[in-house]
Design a protein around this motif. Structure first.
Motif, mmCIF file in Angstrom:
data_model
loop_
_atom_site.group_PDB
_atom_site.id
_atom_site.type_symbol
_atom_site.label_atom_id
_atom_site.label_comp_id
_atom_site.label_asym_id
_atom_site.label_seq_id
_atom_site.Cartn_x
_atom_site.Cartn_y
_atom_site.Cartn_z
ATOM 1 N N PHE A 91 21.767 47.264 63.099
ATOM 2 C CA PHE A 91 22.768 47.511 64.144
ATOM 3 C C PHE A 91 23.218 46.188 64.761
ATOM 4 C CE2 PHE A 91 20.241 51.306 63.766
ATOM 5 C CZ PHE A 91 21.179 52.328 63.820
ATOM 6 N N PHE A 92 24.386 45.737 64.370
ATOM 7 C CA PHE A 92 24.894 44.445 64.836
ATOM 8 C C PHE A 92 24.914 44.368 66.362
ATOM 9 C CE2 PHE A 92 28.496 41.785 66.145
ATOM 10 C CZ PHE A 92 28.074 40.574 65.614
ATOM 11 N N LEU A 93 25.371 45.446 67.017
ATOM 12 C CA LEU A 93 25.522 45.436 68.487
ATOM 13 C C LEU A 93 24.195 45.314 69.227
ATOM 14 C CD1 LEU A 93 28.204 48.218 68.976
ATOM 15 C CD2 LEU A 93 28.491 45.787 69.462
ATOM 16 N N PHE A 94 23.103 45.802 68.630
ATOM 17 C CA PHE A 94 21.821 45.860 69.344
ATOM 18 C C PHE A 94 20.800 44.855 68.817
ATOM 19 C CE2 PHE A 94 23.421 50.340 68.810
ATOM 20 C CZ PHE A 94 24.131 50.347 69.990
ATOM 21 N N ARG A 95 21.192 44.080 67.825
ATOM 22 C CA ARG A 95 20.259 43.189 67.137
ATOM 23 C C ARG A 95 19.484 42.273 68.086
ATOM 24 N NH1 ARG A 95 23.239 40.749 62.332
ATOM 25 N NH2 ARG A 95 23.129 42.904 61.693
ATOM 26 N N ASP A 96 20.185 41.710 69.075
ATOM 27 C CA ASP A 96 19.551 40.723 69.959
ATOM 28 C C ASP A 96 19.128 41.288 71.315
ATOM 29 O OD1 ASP A 96 19.880 38.713 68.019
ATOM 30 O OD2 ASP A 96 21.980 38.481 68.607
ATOM 31 N N ALA A 111 25.435 65.253 53.403
ATOM 32 C CA ALA A 111 24.320 64.301 53.438
ATOM 33 C C ALA A 111 24.486 63.202 52.386
ATOM 34 C CB ALA A 111 22.995 65.033 53.245
ATOM 35 N N VAL A 112 24.965 63.579 51.194
ATOM 36 C CA VAL A 112 25.190 62.574 50.147
ATOM 37 C C VAL A 112 26.260 61.584 50.603
ATOM 38 C CG1 VAL A 112 26.107 62.226 47.798
ATOM 39 C CG2 VAL A 112 24.384 63.984 48.218
ATOM 40 N N GLU A 113 27.329 62.092 51.206
ATOM 41 C CA GLU A 113 28.398 61.213 51.697
ATOM 42 C C GLU A 113 27.889 60.289 52.805
ATOM 43 O OE1 GLU A 113 31.436 58.994 51.960
ATOM 44 O OE2 GLU A 113 31.264 60.443 50.343
ATOM 45 N N LEU A 114 27.017 60.809 53.656
ATOM 46 C CA LEU A 114 26.436 59.968 54.716
ATOM 47 C C LEU A 114 25.602 58.848 54.096
ATOM 48 C CD1 LEU A 114 26.218 59.660 57.824
ATOM 49 C CD2 LEU A 114 24.057 60.911 57.667
ATOM 50 N N GLY A 115 24.855 59.168 53.056
ATOM 51 C CA GLY A 115 24.082 58.144 52.355
ATOM 52 C C GLY A 115 24.984 57.084 51.747
ATOM 53 N N ARG A 116 26.110 57.519 51.173
ATOM 54 C CA ARG A 116 27.077 56.572 50.600
ATOM 55 C C ARG A 116 27.608 55.631 51.690
ATOM 56 N NH1 ARG A 116 29.784 57.203 45.839
ATOM 57 N NH2 ARG A 116 29.006 58.815 44.438
ATOM 58 N N SER A 117 27.952 56.201 52.846
ATOM 59 C CA SER A 117 28.499 55.367 53.919
ATOM 60 C C SER A 117 27.433 54.406 54.457
ATOM 61 C CB SER A 117 29.089 56.219 55.047
ATOM 62 O OG SER A 117 28.066 56.925 55.720
ATOM 63 N N HIS A 118 26.166 54.828 54.424
ATOM 64 C CA HIS A 118 25.100 53.929 54.871
ATOM 65 C C HIS A 118 24.930 52.741 53.923
ATOM 66 C CE1 HIS A 118 24.184 56.711 58.021
ATOM 67 N NE2 HIS A 118 23.152 55.986 58.423
ATOM 68 N N TYR A 119 25.244 52.921 52.654
ATOM 69 C CA TYR A 119 25.237 51.773 51.737
ATOM 70 C C TYR A 119 26.322 50.783 52.179
ATOM 71 C CZ TYR A 119 25.914 48.754 47.766
ATOM 72 O OH TYR A 119 26.059 47.631 46.989
ATOM 73 N N ARG A 120 27.504 51.316 52.515
ATOM 74 C CA ARG A 120 28.612 50.445 52.942
ATOM 75 C C ARG A 120 28.300 49.734 54.247
ATOM 76 N NH1 ARG A 120 31.342 55.014 50.583
ATOM 77 N NH2 ARG A 120 31.733 56.000 52.594
ATOM 78 N N TYR A 121 27.472 50.358 55.109
ATOM 79 C CA TYR A 121 27.062 49.726 56.377
ATOM 80 C C TYR A 121 25.837 48.831 56.205
ATOM 81 C CZ TYR A 121 29.811 53.549 58.464
ATOM 82 O OH TYR A 121 30.797 54.439 58.795
ATOM 83 N N SER A 122 25.326 48.733 54.982
ATOM 84 C CA SER A 122 24.089 47.961 54.699
ATOM 85 C C SER A 122 22.894 48.501 55.482
ATOM 86 C CB SER A 122 24.295 46.480 55.014
ATOM 87 O OG SER A 122 25.332 45.955 54.236
ATOM 88 N N ALA A 123 22.787 49.829 55.551
ATOM 89 C CA ALA A 123 21.640 50.472 56.214
ATOM 90 C C ALA A 123 20.776 51.117 55.133
ATOM 91 C CB ALA A 123 22.127 51.527 57.202
#
Length: 200
Positions: free
Chosen positions: A68-73, A114-126
């Motif tokens: 999470f870029f916004l919460f990283r620090d 759920a599969v689509e959510l997993g795909r989007s998490h790849y794009r978010y690098s999660a």
């Protein structure tokens, strides 16, 4: 501030892929009924649950903040509790859970969601290693809300739902990752002849 459920199998385990495929979670009609009934009460505190889930997640697994870029620090958990961005993300996750519960009678629709959510998490690098933590923290967050309505059977039902969804998200993540690798391979093989042509 631990939760006694860490050993319930929601958190990622180091098992072989073959073993995890053999243990595919199965949602029974009884699970579905219990989840739907309990969700009616949980959704009344949906924003609160979303914040609790992510504050707990960052507290118990601080490495998750890297995604999470916004919460990283952000080190101050109190600042996280009052963060509008965290509230918004918590609501998005709760909205996904709400959609999942609504699709429990049409599992093929839940599967594609759920599969689509997993795909989007790849794009978010999660990466998938974090997915199981959310289910664990969700259960810890809602147990006090439901009080005496929370039973071992209900816990098992929610745990099964999160295992089911997490498995499909992993599948979506892997599919997207493989497609990205294929496009990179195709892209680089297309570039090679062009480079030869310009060299001539």
């Amino acid at each position: 501030m631990g939760c006694a459920i860490s050993g319930l199998g929601l958190a990622p385990k180091k098992t072989t892929e073959a073993a995890s495929e053999d243990e595919a979670p199965h949602l029974t009609s009884e699970h579905i009924h219990m989840i739907k009934e309990s969700w009616k009460l949980i959704q009344e505190d949906i924003a609160k649950v979303g914040i609790i889930v992510f504050v707990r997640l960052f507290e118990t697994h601080p490495e998750c903040k890297d995604v999470f870029f916004l919460f990283r620090d952000v080190e101050d958990l109190e600042r996280l509790r009052t963060s509008k961005e965290l509230r918004a993300h918590g609501l998005r996750v709760m909205s996904f859970i709400e959609k999942s519960v609504a699709r429990l009678d049409q599992l093929e629709r839940l599967d594609s969601l759920a599969v689509e959510l997993g795909r989007s998490h790849y794009r978010y690098s999660a990466p998938p290693k974090y997915y199981g933590y959310v289910g664990t923290e969700f259960i810890c967050a809602v147990r006090p809300i439901l009080k005496d309505k929370w039973t071992p059977e209900l816990e098992k039902a929610w745990k099964t739902l999160f295992q089911y969804v997490t498995q499909l998200m992993r599948q979506g993540y892997t599919e997207e990752e493989e497609e990205a690798k294929r496009s990179n391979t195709v892209g680089s093989s297309r570039e090679r002849p062009d480079k030869r042509n310009t060299a001539l």
